[in-house]
Structures are given as structure tokens and as C-alpha cells.
Motif scaffolding. Sequence first.
Motif, PDB file in Angstrom:
ATOM      1  N   VAL A   1       0.740  -1.044   0.097  1.00 57.41           N
ATOM      2  CA  VAL A   1       0.057  -0.127  -0.055  1.00 57.41           C
ATOM      3  C   VAL A   1       0.970   1.139   0.075  1.00 57.41           C
ATOM      4  CG1 VAL A   1      -1.857   1.387   1.327  1.00 57.41           C
ATOM      5  CG2 VAL A   1      -2.025  -1.155   1.387  1.00 57.41           C
ATOM      6  N   GLN A   2       0.494   2.256  -0.862  1.00 55.36           N
ATOM      7  CA  GLN A   2       1.293   3.443  -0.922  1.00 55.36           C
ATOM      8  C   GLN A   2       0.425   4.555  -1.091  1.00 55.36           C
ATOM      9  OE1 GLN A   2       3.908   2.793  -4.246  1.00 55.36           O
ATOM     10  NE2 GLN A   2       5.696   2.503  -2.908  1.00 55.36           N
ATOM     11  N   PHE A   3       0.643   5.633  -0.389  1.00 59.03           N
ATOM     12  CA  PHE A   3      -0.014   6.885  -0.379  1.00 59.03           C
ATOM     13  C   PHE A   3       0.898   8.034  -0.853  1.00 59.03           C
ATOM     14  CE2 PHE A   3      -3.591   6.542   3.043  1.00 59.03           C
ATOM     15  CZ  PHE A   3      -3.681   5.067   2.873  1.00 59.03           C
ATOM     16  N   ALA A   4       0.171   8.736  -1.598  1.00 54.41           N
ATOM     17  CA  ALA A   4       0.930   9.923  -2.141  1.00 54.41           C
ATOM     18  C   ALA A   4       0.146  11.284  -1.897  1.00 54.41           C
ATOM     19  CB  ALA A   4       1.533  10.089  -3.593  1.00 54.41           C
ATOM     20  N   GLU A   5       0.240  12.007  -0.738  1.00 53.27           N
ATOM     21  CA  GLU A   5      -0.429  13.245  -0.389  1.00 53.27           C
ATOM     22  C   GLU A   5      -0.006  14.391  -1.043  1.00 53.27           C
ATOM     23  OE1 GLU A   5      -1.861  12.343   3.862  1.00 53.27           O
ATOM     24  OE2 GLU A   5      -0.080  13.123   3.402  1.00 53.27           O
ATOM     25  N   SER A   6      -0.383  15.377  -1.819  1.00 57.90           N
ATOM     26  CA  SER A   6       0.069  16.598  -2.195  1.00 57.90           C
ATOM     27  C   SER A   6      -1.026  17.676  -1.938  1.00 57.90           C
ATOM     28  CB  SER A   6      -0.061  16.406  -3.734  1.00 57.90           C
ATOM     29  OG  SER A   6      -1.142  15.986  -4.412  1.00 57.90           O
ATOM     30  N   GLY A   7      -0.467  19.063  -2.308  1.00 52.56           N
ATOM     31  CA  GLY A   7      -1.513  20.103  -2.353  1.00 52.56           C
ATOM     32  C   GLY A   7      -1.230  21.224  -1.057  1.00 52.56           C
ATOM     33  N   GLY A   8      -0.411  20.614  -0.199  1.00 54.65           N
ATOM     34  CA  GLY A   8      -0.232  21.618   1.204  1.00 54.65           C
ATOM     35  C   GLY A   8       0.652  22.884   0.714  1.00 54.65           C
ATOM     36  N   GLY A   9       0.766  23.780   1.586  1.00 51.78           N
ATOM     37  CA  GLY A   9       1.367  25.082   1.119  1.00 51.78           C
ATOM     38  C   GLY A   9       0.786  26.196   2.009  1.00 51.78           C
ATOM     39  N   LEU A  10       1.408  27.511   1.604  1.00 55.64           N
ATOM     40  CA  LEU A  10       1.054  28.644   2.124  1.00 55.64           C
ATOM     41  C   LEU A  10      -0.228  29.266   1.493  1.00 55.64           C
ATOM     42  CD1 LEU A  10       1.323  30.913   4.152  1.00 55.64           C
ATOM     43  CD2 LEU A  10       3.267  31.782   2.720  1.00 55.64           C
ATOM     44  N   VAL A  11      -1.226  29.654   2.142  1.00 59.32           N
ATOM     45  CA  VAL A  11      -2.320  30.375   1.652  1.00 59.32           C
ATOM     46  C   VAL A  11      -2.869  31.405   2.315  1.00 59.32           C
ATOM     47  CG1 VAL A  11      -3.950  28.569   2.448  1.00 59.32           C
ATOM     48  CG2 VAL A  11      -4.414  29.868   0.346  1.00 59.32           C
TER      49      VAL A  11
ATOM     50  N   THR B   1       0.811  16.554   4.875  1.00 62.33           N
ATOM     51  CA  THR B   1       1.224  17.905   4.142  1.00 62.33           C
ATOM     52  C   THR B   1       0.652  19.029   4.941  1.00 62.33           C
ATOM     53  OG1 THR B   1       0.861  18.639   2.022  1.00 62.33           O
ATOM     54  CG2 THR B   1      -0.997  17.841   3.062  1.00 62.33           C
ATOM     55  N   GLN B   2       1.712  20.026   5.089  1.00 65.44           N
ATOM     56  CA  GLN B   2       1.544  21.065   5.661  1.00 65.44           C
ATOM     57  C   GLN B   2       0.688  22.225   4.853  1.00 65.44           C
ATOM     58  OE1 GLN B   2       2.840  21.995   8.975  1.00 65.44           O
ATOM     59  NE2 GLN B   2       1.467  23.598   8.686  1.00 65.44           N
ATOM     60  N   VAL B   3      -0.435  22.712   5.815  1.00 66.24           N
ATOM     61  CA  VAL B   3      -1.164  23.708   5.260  1.00 66.24           C
ATOM     62  C   VAL B   3      -1.137  24.996   6.271  1.00 66.24           C
ATOM     63  CG1 VAL B   3      -3.387  24.550   4.614  1.00 66.24           C
ATOM     64  CG2 VAL B   3      -2.848  22.285   4.067  1.00 66.24           C
ATOM     65  N   THR B   4      -0.680  26.103   5.840  1.00 66.30           N
ATOM     66  CA  THR B   4      -0.511  27.184   6.561  1.00 66.30           C
ATOM     67  C   THR B   4      -1.346  28.481   5.847  1.00 66.30           C
ATOM     68  OG1 THR B   4       1.805  26.554   6.965  1.00 66.30           O
ATOM     69  CG2 THR B   4       1.414  28.696   7.716  1.00 66.30           C
ATOM     70  N   VAL B   5      -2.143  28.962   6.707  1.00 63.92           N
ATOM     71  CA  VAL B   5      -2.883  29.985   6.377  1.00 63.92           C
ATOM     72  C   VAL B   5      -2.798  31.154   7.159  1.00 63.92           C
ATOM     73  CG1 VAL B   5      -5.364  30.768   6.147  1.00 63.92           C
ATOM     74  CG2 VAL B   5      -4.949  28.234   6.095  1.00 63.92           C
ATOM     75  N   SER B   6      -2.008  32.011   6.317  1.00 66.24           N
ATOM     76  CA  SER B   6      -1.614  33.351   7.002  1.00 66.24           C
ATOM     77  C   SER B   6      -1.183  34.283   5.991  1.00 66.24           C
ATOM     78  CB  SER B   6       0.069  32.928   7.591  1.00 66.24           C
ATOM     79  OG  SER B   6       0.599  33.971   8.149  1.00 66.24           O
TER      80      SER B   6
ATOM     81  N   THR C   1      -4.732  26.156   9.990  1.00 68.97           N
ATOM     82  CA  THR C   1      -3.320  25.970   9.670  1.00 68.97           C
ATOM     83  C   THR C   1      -3.080  24.624  10.386  1.00 68.97           C
ATOM     84  OG1 THR C   1      -2.692  28.200   9.351  1.00 68.97           O
ATOM     85  CG2 THR C   1      -1.034  26.673  10.386  1.00 68.97           C
ATOM     86  N   ALA C   2      -2.542  23.443  10.022  1.00 70.85           N
ATOM     87  CA  ALA C   2      -2.125  22.237  10.519  1.00 70.85           C
ATOM     88  C   ALA C   2      -1.381  21.386   9.637  1.00 70.85           C
ATOM     89  CB  ALA C   2      -3.772  21.628  11.111  1.00 70.85           C
ATOM     90  N   VAL C   3      -0.908  20.169  10.112  1.00 68.14           N
ATOM     91  CA  VAL C   3      -0.482  19.038   8.884  1.00 68.14           C
ATOM     92  C   VAL C   3      -1.673  18.208   8.843  1.00 68.14           C
ATOM     93  CG1 VAL C   3       0.906  17.159   8.597  1.00 68.14           C
ATOM     94  CG2 VAL C   3       1.587  19.238  10.158  1.00 68.14           C
ATOM     95  N   TYR C   4      -2.048  18.072   7.457  1.00 65.78           N
ATOM     96  CA  TYR C   4      -3.385  17.345   7.447  1.00 65.78           C
ATOM     97  C   TYR C   4      -2.682  15.840   6.543  1.00 65.78           C
ATOM     98  CZ  TYR C   4      -6.261  21.236   7.354  1.00 65.78           C
ATOM     99  OH  TYR C   4      -6.854  22.564   7.718  1.00 65.78           O
ATOM    100  N   TYR C   5      -3.369  14.832   7.134  1.00 58.96           N
ATOM    101  CA  TYR C   5      -3.175  13.668   6.873  1.00 58.96           C
ATOM    102  C   TYR C   5      -4.561  12.847   6.145  1.00 58.96           C
ATOM    103  CZ  TYR C   5       0.452  14.043  10.342  1.00 58.96           C
ATOM    104  OH  TYR C   5       1.532  14.557  11.167  1.00 58.96           O
ATOM    105  N   CYS C   6      -4.033  11.936   5.134  1.00 60.26           N
ATOM    106  CA  CYS C   6      -5.368  11.273   4.538  1.00 60.26           C
ATOM    107  C   CYS C   6      -5.008   9.781   5.131  1.00 60.26           C
ATOM    108  CB  CYS C   6      -5.328  11.067   2.999  1.00 60.26           C
ATOM    109  SG  CYS C   6      -3.846  10.597   2.354  1.00 60.26           S
TER     110      CYS C   6
END
Length: 124
Positions: free
Chosen positions: A2-12, A118-123, A91-96
Amino acid sequence: QVQFAESGGGLVQPGGSRRLSCAFDGFTLDYYAIGWFRQAPGKEREIVSCISSNDRGTKYADSVKGRFTISRDNAKNTVNLQMNSLKPEDTAVYYCAAEYLGSCSDYWPGYEYWGQGTQVTVSS
């Protein structure tokens, strides 16, 4: 395997949008509930949204209802989380995570497989 690949995090910026994606390999996605969890520094991991196995339904935390949308694409083996009207408190680390034949439990240890986060930062 089983493999996961998360994407899409960043600064917004506050009020902005972001789409997180989780791509899966190694199992039949439709048999699993897929949850998005998040964990901010000093806080417990919490469920944000979930789509149950066999597409029986979706679930959202009260804090994100009306702003976040979860969707599943079984053909592409991906689950997406569209996040709109983002706030600094998002703002948090998001996991699936995946739970076999799951019905979207809030109990995160019950999920068998996890992405790397994946880290999401809202600032501003």
C-alpha cells in the motif's frame, strides 16, 4: 504494498483556497473509508472530513462544513479535499488515512493506513 501520495499543501492567505489530493496504490479504494485528519501544534489529531467505503456517505467536522468538500475518484484511485474560505485556524498538518470497510469513525487509531502528511499554513 500500500502506498499513499499526498499533495497540495502550502501557504495560502486567509480567505483563499487549496486542494489536497491523496493518491493510492496497492488496494481497491472503494473498499475503504478515506478520512482527512489534521493536527496543529499542541493539539490533538482531529477528523476534518471523510468519505465512507462504497460511497455510502460523507462527513465533515462542524468547523469546516460549508467550506470543505471531499470527493473520491475510484478510477484514478484518488481522494481530494477542496478547501475554500480558509482561516488561520485551519493551519495544521493534514493527513489522509484509510480504514477497511469503514464508516468514517472519529477514532483515528482505527485507520490502518496513513499518508505522510502535508502542511497547510493559512497566513497573510
